[in-house]
Structures are given as structure tokens and as C-alpha cells.
Scaffold this motif. Structure first.
Motif, PDB file in Angstrom:
ATOM      1  N   ALA A   1       4.912  21.480 110.766  1.00  0.00           N
ATOM      2  CA  ALA A   1       6.222  22.025 110.430  1.00  0.00           C
ATOM      3  C   ALA A   1       6.351  22.205 108.929  1.00  0.00           C
ATOM      4  O   ALA A   1       5.489  21.799 108.143  1.00  0.00           O
ATOM      5  CB  ALA A   1       7.321  21.089 110.947  1.00  0.00           C
ATOM      6  N   SER A   2       7.452  22.808 108.528  1.00  0.00           N
ATOM      7  CA  SER A   2       7.815  22.964 107.122  1.00  0.00           C
ATOM      8  C   SER A   2       9.323  22.894 107.016  1.00  0.00           C
ATOM      9  O   SER A   2      10.040  22.919 108.019  1.00  0.00           O
ATOM     10  CB  SER A   2       7.300  24.293 106.558  1.00  0.00           C
ATOM     11  OG  SER A   2       7.702  24.453 105.205  1.00  0.00           O
ATOM     12  N   HIS A   3       9.782  22.823 105.767  1.00  0.00           N
ATOM     13  CA  HIS A   3      11.215  22.879 105.508  1.00  0.00           C
ATOM     14  C   HIS A   3      11.422  23.938 104.436  1.00  0.00           C
ATOM     15  O   HIS A   3      11.194  23.698 103.259  1.00  0.00           O
ATOM     16  CB  HIS A   3      11.733  21.515 105.041  1.00  0.00           C
ATOM     17  CG  HIS A   3      13.227  21.448 104.945  1.00  0.00           C
ATOM     18  ND1 HIS A   3      14.022  21.164 106.025  1.00  0.00           N
ATOM     19  CD2 HIS A   3      14.073  21.657 103.907  1.00  0.00           C
ATOM     20  CE1 HIS A   3      15.302  21.169 105.651  1.00  0.00           C
ATOM     21  NE2 HIS A   3      15.356  21.469 104.372  1.00  0.00           N
ATOM     22  N   VAL A   4      11.796  25.129 104.858  1.00  0.00           N
ATOM     23  CA  VAL A   4      12.024  26.303 104.008  1.00  0.00           C
ATOM     24  C   VAL A   4      10.869  26.570 103.040  1.00  0.00           C
ATOM     25  O   VAL A   4      11.076  27.045 101.926  1.00  0.00           O
ATOM     26  CB  VAL A   4      13.376  26.218 103.252  1.00  0.00           C
ATOM     27  CG1 VAL A   4      14.530  26.194 104.241  1.00  0.00           C
ATOM     28  CG2 VAL A   4      13.441  24.988 102.345  1.00  0.00           C
ATOM     29  N   GLY A   5       9.643  26.277 103.455  1.00  0.00           N
ATOM     30  CA  GLY A   5       8.485  26.710 102.693  1.00  0.00           C
ATOM     31  C   GLY A   5       8.217  25.966 101.410  1.00  0.00           C
ATOM     32  O   GLY A   5       7.560  26.500 100.507  1.00  0.00           O
TER      33      GLY A   5
ATOM     34  N   ARG B   1       2.893  31.272 112.302  1.00  0.00           N
ATOM     35  CA  ARG B   1       4.317  30.984 112.185  1.00  0.00           C
ATOM     36  C   ARG B   1       4.779  31.221 110.748  1.00  0.00           C
ATOM     37  O   ARG B   1       4.203  30.657 109.812  1.00  0.00           O
ATOM     38  CB  ARG B   1       4.611  29.524 112.543  1.00  0.00           C
ATOM     39  CG  ARG B   1       4.434  29.146 113.990  1.00  0.00           C
ATOM     40  CD  ARG B   1       4.335  27.635 114.145  1.00  0.00           C
ATOM     41  NE  ARG B   1       3.065  27.136 113.634  1.00  0.00           N
ATOM     42  CZ  ARG B   1       2.842  25.877 113.258  1.00  0.00           C
ATOM     43  NH1 ARG B   1       3.830  24.993 113.333  1.00  0.00           N
ATOM     44  NH2 ARG B   1       1.662  25.499 112.820  1.00  0.00           N
ATOM     45  N   TYR B   2       5.788  32.041 110.573  1.00  0.00           N
ATOM     46  CA  TYR B   2       6.399  32.181 109.262  1.00  0.00           C
ATOM     47  C   TYR B   2       7.321  30.992 109.010  1.00  0.00           C
ATOM     48  O   TYR B   2       7.928  30.454 109.937  1.00  0.00           O
ATOM     49  CB  TYR B   2       7.188  33.482 109.170  1.00  0.00           C
ATOM     50  CG  TYR B   2       6.319  34.718 109.181  1.00  0.00           C
ATOM     51  CD1 TYR B   2       5.573  35.072 108.057  1.00  0.00           C
ATOM     52  CD2 TYR B   2       6.223  35.517 110.316  1.00  0.00           C
ATOM     53  CE1 TYR B   2       4.763  36.200 108.064  1.00  0.00           C
ATOM     54  CE2 TYR B   2       5.418  36.649 110.329  1.00  0.00           C
ATOM     55  CZ  TYR B   2       4.693  36.984 109.206  1.00  0.00           C
ATOM     56  OH  TYR B   2       3.886  38.087 109.216  1.00  0.00           O
ATOM     57  N   VAL B   3       7.438  30.594 107.744  1.00  0.00           N
ATOM     58  CA  VAL B   3       8.268  29.435 107.419  1.00  0.00           C
ATOM     59  C   VAL B   3       9.443  29.801 106.522  1.00  0.00           C
ATOM     60  O   VAL B   3      10.178  28.919 106.084  1.00  0.00           O
ATOM     61  CB  VAL B   3       7.428  28.315 106.764  1.00  0.00           C
ATOM     62  CG1 VAL B   3       6.328  27.861 107.701  1.00  0.00           C
ATOM     63  CG2 VAL B   3       6.854  28.760 105.429  1.00  0.00           C
ATOM     64  N   ASN B   4       9.629  31.080 106.245  1.00  0.00           N
ATOM     65  CA  ASN B   4      10.817  31.515 105.511  1.00  0.00           C
ATOM     66  C   ASN B   4      11.302  32.837 106.093  1.00  0.00           C
ATOM     67  O   ASN B   4      10.561  33.565 106.768  1.00  0.00           O
ATOM     68  CB  ASN B   4      10.547  31.626 104.012  1.00  0.00           C
ATOM     69  CG  ASN B   4       9.495  32.678 103.679  1.00  0.00           C
ATOM     70  OD1 ASN B   4       8.795  33.171 104.550  1.00  0.00           O
ATOM     71  ND2 ASN B   4       9.384  33.018 102.404  1.00  0.00           N
ATOM     72  N   ASP B   5      12.558  33.148 105.845  1.00  0.00           N
ATOM     73  CA  ASP B   5      13.149  34.358 106.415  1.00  0.00           C
ATOM     74  C   ASP B   5      12.513  35.624 105.861  1.00  0.00           C
ATOM     75  O   ASP B   5      12.486  36.659 106.538  1.00  0.00           O
ATOM     76  CB  ASP B   5      14.664  34.382 106.154  1.00  0.00           C
ATOM     77  CG  ASP B   5      15.414  33.335 106.958  1.00  0.00           C
ATOM     78  OD1 ASP B   5      14.918  32.957 108.039  1.00  0.00           O
ATOM     79  OD2 ASP B   5      16.479  32.883 106.498  1.00  0.00           O
TER      80      ASP B   5
ATOM     81  N   LYS C   1      10.402  38.516 111.444  1.00  0.00           N
ATOM     82  CA  LYS C   1      10.252  37.517 112.487  1.00  0.00           C
ATOM     83  C   LYS C   1      11.093  36.285 112.154  1.00  0.00           C
ATOM     84  O   LYS C   1      11.233  35.911 110.984  1.00  0.00           O
ATOM     85  CB  LYS C   1       8.786  37.107 112.634  1.00  0.00           C
ATOM     86  CG  LYS C   1       7.848  38.251 113.019  1.00  0.00           C
ATOM     87  CD  LYS C   1       8.132  38.758 114.412  1.00  0.00           C
ATOM     88  CE  LYS C   1       7.131  39.818 114.831  1.00  0.00           C
ATOM     89  NZ  LYS C   1       7.416  40.379 116.172  1.00  0.00           N
ATOM     90  N   ILE C   2      11.651  35.649 113.168  1.00  0.00           N
ATOM     91  CA  ILE C   2      12.389  34.409 112.964  1.00  0.00           C
ATOM     92  C   ILE C   2      11.407  33.319 112.564  1.00  0.00           C
ATOM     93  O   ILE C   2      10.348  33.153 113.171  1.00  0.00           O
ATOM     94  CB  ILE C   2      13.150  34.017 114.234  1.00  0.00           C
ATOM     95  CG1 ILE C   2      14.235  35.056 114.544  1.00  0.00           C
ATOM     96  CG2 ILE C   2      13.783  32.642 114.086  1.00  0.00           C
ATOM     97  CD1 ILE C   2      14.972  34.810 115.840  1.00  0.00           C
ATOM     98  N   LYS C   3      11.757  32.560 111.540  1.00  0.00           N
ATOM     99  CA  LYS C   3      10.836  31.556 111.015  1.00  0.00           C
ATOM    100  C   LYS C   3      10.634  30.402 111.994  1.00  0.00           C
ATOM    101  O   LYS C   3      11.475  30.121 112.837  1.00  0.00           O
ATOM    102  CB  LYS C   3      11.317  31.032 109.667  1.00  0.00           C
ATOM    103  CG  LYS C   3      12.601  30.253 109.661  1.00  0.00           C
ATOM    104  CD  LYS C   3      12.860  29.709 108.247  1.00  0.00           C
ATOM    105  CE  LYS C   3      14.163  28.944 108.156  1.00  0.00           C
ATOM    106  NZ  LYS C   3      15.322  29.809 108.165  1.00  0.00           N
TER     107      LYS C   3
END
Length: 733
Positions: A710-714, A665-669, A632-634
């Protein structure tokens, strides 16, 4: 412990949190002094809705409907009912009834939109993702691109329009998932005064004034001012302070020749927040921590922004059906901050040791822009076919200079905080100001474009909507230059089985050239997406294509609008790093399929409703390496739902409430880190004291739900506000 006196050292954006109270008091006095003078001259009748120069304007005092029939953008040649595109208009009435005070408040409750976070290389500011794609640089103000990353207020907004799906023909570069247009308030041929004062929990104090005065026949002025000072609900040590004013003047209202001049100023002074740390091993969501845990330094961290926005719009009706228009905007914004980032390492800072590593991110960013659009719009007939058209040219220059604002002093040691009981006032390492002789990284954008849109009305039942745009785009960082020219298209077929309904099929494209962040799937920072480097300088733009099948209906005497659509957006040449050569190539592939439903307006004269549901199947088909293929797209929630409704029990008394739901929501690829689903509940009670005074109580996040924006690359998770209560007095003449 050393306190950072940033108000003495910042080149741009001067100010300090210690001036919040005096600023707020001064601005309050301005509004209260001005109000009686203007109110004394106010006309006895309340302002209403009218159509001026081809643009619908709605005043601040009378129209309480949540429904909008038209877009404010001149590029929409038909009413929304007959526009083959998904468009969500969040009107001022919804913004005020829900007690929203920032653009983030609006976006987090809009289905199909999720939020991303800034850090260092990605500047802090409003960062929405529309239908799964980065849209931070696809934001517009009155139809012209908003320059730079900024945090927007709502006090001077008439509405927020979210135009979904690839919009390269409408907006130029980017616009893969959609674009967000902020519609500002403009002068009317009326006299009115609206004062709003809000007191609430978490030390909230806010006052706004909206004053409109007709100077003479065809000439009117309008002034909006705002002061806001508050803590953040459920978070320790955080402060939010801002103030702004927006004067405007209009000439020739109701005449063939019209001009509107406007200026807006916004200053913010906050303590920023990166929230809670993510556990960085295994399959995980954020750790279970107390909501109020703040892992920064209240005596060091700051974020100051300052924005100047000037505009001029000239219109001339060449005939009854043809109008020539020129719109110009000048922009200058600054954004400087020090913000603490909580994270874990593998030794001293782990969940097991109960310690968190605290490092910092800083930036000093100056953005300037000049934008101009000239267009000709109107109607004509050829062989029994009616054409509604607009043709125009655009020119813009944007420049951004960015440098790290602060650096660690010599001898600095790693900073650790308690995971479960952090101290916002603990000692911290000294920081030294980065000298301004250090060259900043310049990014310059230059665009020349031409566009044409035409709606062909073949009969009362059938319309064809066509659009095309050509862009000549150049971006430079002082060392490298990338030049690209590209075409974008849109086409739609509209069938109207009844006058109050439509069914449409549409197609659109977008282009995302190197050096432009917009259009990245899930806000991907990889592959040099937002910067210009040797890897991407010679790459052609990414291309996205979308199909949409939808229907729109106006029911209940056209007081209630229902919309529904299925869609697919696909990008088959996304930037990705080639695992063999290590270079960036156009070999990525991603796709978003979905369905959405929307409702807005009145079920009965007493019953308002606004909301919708969006399903997004956002898939990373190929990231170049194949490691995350099929994931899934993060940052994208597959399910998001929002509904808000109010009901007038009596002419004086109304109640309302709403719920917003955002799925996993996933937060990394790699899809190994995620945010859990959440539902937030809000409620309101309103009471009309008299014809000139009404009161409204808003309770936001009624159940005090802990959730993350939100997050920034987990690495960290931005904590959303907890429960708050706001009491607003609305005085209008």
C-alpha cells in the motif's frame, strides 16, 4: 540516543515489547496445562457439522472442504447459490492451510481487494478497498459493524465473508464497494481440543488453543487463546507481538431458546513500518532499494493496540419457522503509535544526495461502541408464494477520541538517514508526551435503523429478492453536527435452470454521509471525506448505484462451486472541491466496471481448490477540477488473480501451492506514481502423523519477491513481507 519508554507513559494500551517473551511463555503454559484436562473428558467421536437455531456451524476437526454453501449472516435469506450477489467466503480450512495469521494476510490474497495505508489523520490499522472503494469502516464482526480502525487476528475466526457491491440495505452507511464480515468461533455440543504450535524463520513463535467442552445437555463452553511473537520477513529491526483470548458460552443448544455470550481480548505491541520512500518527482514507481532497509528508529517507534469485544446473542423459536433474535455488542479499543515516515524534499533529502528525510506521525485513539440489532426471521406462504424474510431494527452509538500522542521537543532539527544504508538504531530527536489535558478531537456517531428483506419463491425456477433499509444517522465532532436520514434498496431476480445452478440480475444502492470514510473511491482523503468540517457538514450523503449480472453453479456432486459476474458501480455525486468557490460540493463522479470469477471446493475428494480472478476498470470521471478527469482511481489494480490448491497424494500426505497476482496500481489521482505488477508464490506440504497429530510446512513468498502492499498519497510505500517458512504441529482430540 534517547530511548522512548512508552510503556510508562501511555494512558491506554499499557505494555512493552520487553514483555513479549514472558507473555508468550505464560500463554503457552496456559494452553498446555489446560489441554490434558479437557482432552481426558473429550468424547471419542470427532465433532461434525450441524445446524443450530437456523445458523450453520462447522467444527474445527473434521470438515476439510474449501466450499461454503451458506453465509453466517442472518440477513441472507437464501443459500449462497440462490443469493443474487457476489459473496466470497474464505473458510478456516483455507486460512490454516495457507498459514495465515492476520486479516491482512487474507485480504492481500483475495481478488478484488487492495490495501490502503494509514498515517496520522488516517489511523493505522486494517484498511481494505473492495472493488475500488474504501471499506475500512465497512468491516463487521458476526454481522455487526466493527467499530474503529483496528488490526484483526485470525485465531478466533471460523471464516471471513466478503460481500461485494453496494450494500447500504444490508449494512447501513458506507458499503459502496462491499463489506467484510469476520465470523467468530462459537461453542458446539461436543468435546474437542485443538492445539497448534508454529515455529518458523524470522524468530516466529506462535501457539493457539481451541478448547470446546459440553458442560451438560444444551450447555457448552469454548475457549480460544493465542500468543504470537515474530520479526518481519526481509525487514530490519521490525517486531510483531500479540496475544489474545476469547471465551464463550452457549445455553440451550438444540432447543427453541438459545443464548451465546462471548468476550474477546487482543493486545498487540509492534514496531510499525512505513517502508520505502517514493521518488517524488516525475513519473515514477518506488526507488530500487534493498528490501530490508528500515527508515525508522527501533528504540523509539512503537504501536500498541488493545481491544475488548463483548457480545450477547439471544434467539427464540416462536414457531418451527419463525425465530426472534437479539444481538448486542460492546467494544472498546485503543490505538497508540509513533511511526517514522521516510520522504524526500527538494534540497537536503533527494535520491541524488542519497539522503532521506525522516519525520514522524503519532496518534492516541480511544474508540468505544454499543451496537444492538433485534430481528424476526422465518418463512410463510401467501397464495402459493413462499416468503423467506427477515425484518429488524438497529441502534448503535460509536465514539472516538483522537489526539496527537507525541510532539517534537524544542530545538529539534530535521532528521536525515542514508537512503541506501539506514541505521535503525541511530540517534533521534527527543519527543515530549502530549499532555492529556489537551482536548482530544471527539467524533460521535449515532444510528437508528430499520430493515426488511424478503425472498419470494415464485416457482422452483424463479425467485425475487427484495431489501430495504432506513437510517437515521447523526455525527458530531463537539462543534458541528450533521444529521441525515436515507433509504437504501436492493433487488434481485434469480432464475434456476437446474437445481444446482442459478442466473441472477441485481441492483443495489449505498449512501456515504459526511464524517464517514467508507465508500470513498480509491480511499480518497480529499475534500474532508473522513472528518466533519464547515465545508461538508451540510452536504447530503453521496449515493452509489450498482448493477450486477451473474451466475453460480455447484458441480461434481455439489462439491465444487463456480461463480461469475459482471458489474458496474457508479457514484455521480461524490464530494469534490469546487475550483471556483473552493468549497466542497457533491460534483464528483467516479465509476467501477468489472468482471469476476470464483472457484471453491473439491474437484475430487483428494483435490481442493480455492481462488478467483477480478477485473476492475476504475475510472475517476470528474474530481471537481477536471485536472484528473479520465484517470484511473488510485490504489485499484485492474487485474488481480489468486488460486490455491492442495492434493492428497496419500491419506497421510498432501502437497499444495498457490499464486497471487496483482496488477499495476496508481497511488495518486494524477496517475504519475504507481506500483508495478507482482506475482507471489506460496507452497505447502502436510503430513498426518496419527489420528491426533498432523504437521504442515508453509513457505510464503517462495521466490522472495519484493512487492508493496500500500501507499499513502504517494509519499512512502509499505513493503510486504519477504520469504518465510513456518512449521506447524496440529494436535487435536
Amino acid at each position: 540516543m534517547q530511548e522512548i519508554h512508552h510503556d510508562e507513559q501511555i494512558e491506554v494500551g499499557q505494555g512493552s515489547s520487553r514483555r513479549r517473551s514472558s507473555t508468550f511463555l505464560a500463554l503457552s503454559c496456559v494452553g498446555l496445562i489446560a489441554a490434558p484436562t479437557v482432552a481426558q473428558e473429550a468424547a471419542s467421536e470427532e465433532p461434525g457439522s450441524r445446524r443450530l437455531g437456523g445458523v450453520t456451524v462447522t467444527d474445527t476437526a473434521i470438515d476439510e472442504s474449501y466450499d461454503r454453501k451458506e453465509s453466517s449472516s442472518v440477513k441472507f435469506t437464501q443459500p449462497l447459490l440462490d443469493t443474487p450477489k457476489s459473496v466470497t467466503v474464505i473458510p478456516r480450512e483455507v486460512i490454516e492451510d495457507r498459514g495465515f495469521t492476520s486479516l491482512v494476510d487474507i485480504l492481500r490474497t483475495t481478488p478484488g481487494i487492495t490495501l490502503g495505508s494509514g498515517e496520522g489523520g488516517t489511523p493505522m490499522g486494517d484498511r481494505p478497498l473492495v472493488r475500488g472503494y474504501e471499506s475500512a469502516t465497512d468491516m463487521q464482526i458476526d454481522g455487526l459493524r466493527s467499530v474503529g480502525r483496528f488490526s484483526h487476528e485470525v485465531y478466533n475466526l471460523e471464516s471471513v465473508e466478503v460481500v461485494k457491491g453496494p450494500g447500504g440495505a444490508l449494512n447501513g452507511r458506507g458499503s459502496t464497494g462491499g463489506a467484510i464480515n469476520l465470523v467468530t468461533k462459537t461453542p458446539h455440543a461436543d468435546d474437542f481440543v485443538v492445539l497448534r504450535a508454529t515455529l518458523g524463520t524470522d524468530e516466529t513463535k506462535r501457539i493457539t488453543a481451541d478448547i470446546n467442552h459440553q458442560l451438560s445437555e444444551g450447555i457448552a463452553v469454548r475457549l480460544n487463546v493465542m500468543g504470537h511473537d515474530a520479526d518481519v520477513a526481509g525487514r530490519d529491526a521490525l517486531k510483531v507481538s500479540r496475544w489474545g483470548f476469547s471465551p464463550s458460552i452457549a445455553f440451550g443448544l438444540g432447543s427453541p431458546l438459545r443464548a451465546t455470550l462471548a468476550y474477546s481480548y487482543l493486545k498487540t505491541d509492534d514496531i510499525p513500518d512505513f517502508g520505502h520512500p517514493f521518488q517524488n518527482s516525475g513519473t515514477t514507481s518506488p526507488l530500487k532499494l534493498k528490501r530490508n532497509n528500515f527508515y525508522g528508529f527501533a528504540n523509539r517507534d512503537f504501536r500498541e493496540t488493545e481491544g475488548h469485544f463483548g457480545s450477547a446473542i439471544l434467539e427464540y423459536d416462536l414457531t418451527e419457522s419463525i425465530t426472534l433474535r437479539n444481538a448486542t455488542r460492546l467494544v472498546r479499543t485503543t490505538n497508540e503509535y509513533i511511526v517514522s515516515r521516510p520522504s524526500f524534499n527538494t534540497t537536503t533529502a533527494t535520491p541524488e544526495t542519497g539522503r532521506v528525510l525522516i519525520d514522524f506521525r503519532s496518534a492516541n485513539i480511544l474508540t468505544e461502541g454499543f451496537l444492538n440489532q433485534t430481528d424476526l426471521r422465518g418463512k410463510f406462504n401467501t397464495g402459493g408464494i413462499e416468503h423467506s424474510f427477515i425484518a429488524g431494527v438497529e441502534y448503535s452509538k460509536e465514539k472516538q477520541r483522537s489526539r496527537p500522542a507525541w510532539a517534537q521537543a524544542a530545538g529539534a532539527v530535521p532528521l536525515l538517514q542514508s537512503l541506501h544504508d539506514p541505521d535503525p538504531y541511530a540517534a533521534f530527536n527527543p519527543l515530549v508526551k502530549t499532555p492529556f489535558t489537551t482536548p482530544a478531537v471527539p467524533i460521535k456517531h449515532k444510528t437508528m435503523a430499520a430493515f426488511l428483506f424478503d425472498t419470494l419463491s415464485l416457482s422452483e425456477q424463479f425467485q425475487i429478492n427484495l431489501g430495504i433499509r432506513y437510517d437515521d444517522y447523526k455525527v458530531s465532532d463537539g462543534t458541528r453536527t450533521a444529521k441525515n436520514d436515507f433509504w437504501n434498496y436492493q433487488a434481485g431476480l434469480v432464475y434456476k435452470p437446474l437445481p444446482n445452478g442459478s442466473i441472477y440480475l441485481s441492483y443495489g444502492t449505498s449512501s456515504n454521509p459526511s464524517g464517514e470514510c467508507a465508500g470513498m473511491a480509491g480511499g480518497a482523503e480529499g475534500a474532508g471525506a473522513c472528518t466533519l468540517n464547515n465545508n461538508n457538514v451540510n452536504l447530503k450523503p453521496e449515493r452509489a448505484r450498482s448493477w450486477e449480472l451473474g451466475t453460480k453453479w455447484d458441480l461434481f456432486d455439489e462439491q465444487l462451486s463456480l461463480t461469475a459476474a459482471v458489474f458496474q458501480t457508479k457514484k455521480s455525486n461524490a464530494r469534490a472541491t469546487d475550483p471556483i468557490t473552493g468549497t466542497v460540493q457533491l460534483i464528483g463522479n467516479n465509476r467501477v466496471r468489472g468482471f469476476e470469477f470464483g472457484v471453491s471446493g473439491n474437484i475430487t475428494p483428494e483435490w481442493n481448490i480455492f481462488g478467483g480472478y477480478t477485473y476492475l476498470n476504475a475510472k475517476l470521471i470528474d474530481d471537481g477540477t477536471g485536472a484528473n478527469a479520465g484517470n484511473k482511481i488510485k490504489f485499484v489494480a485492474p487485474h488481480s488473480f489468486s488460486v490455491w490448491t492442495t492434493y492428497k497424494i496419500t491419506p497421510e500426505f498432501d502437497i499444495g501451492g498457490g499464486v497471487n497476482y496483482t496488477g499495476k496500481r496508481y497511488v495518486n489521482d494524477a496517475n504519475t506514481q504507481w506500483f508495478k505488477p507482482y506475482a507471489r508464490i506460496d507452497a505447502t506440504i502436510g503430513y498426518k502423523v496419527s489420528d491426533n497429530l498432523d504437521l504442515r510446512l508453509n513457505v510464503q513468498n517462495l521466490t522472495n519477491k519484493l512487492y508493496y502492499d500500500a501507499s499513502h498519497v504517494g509519499i512512502f510505500a509499505n513493503v510486504a513481507p519477504g520469504r518465510s517458512a513456518l512449521l506447524t504441529a496440529n494436535l487435536h482430540y
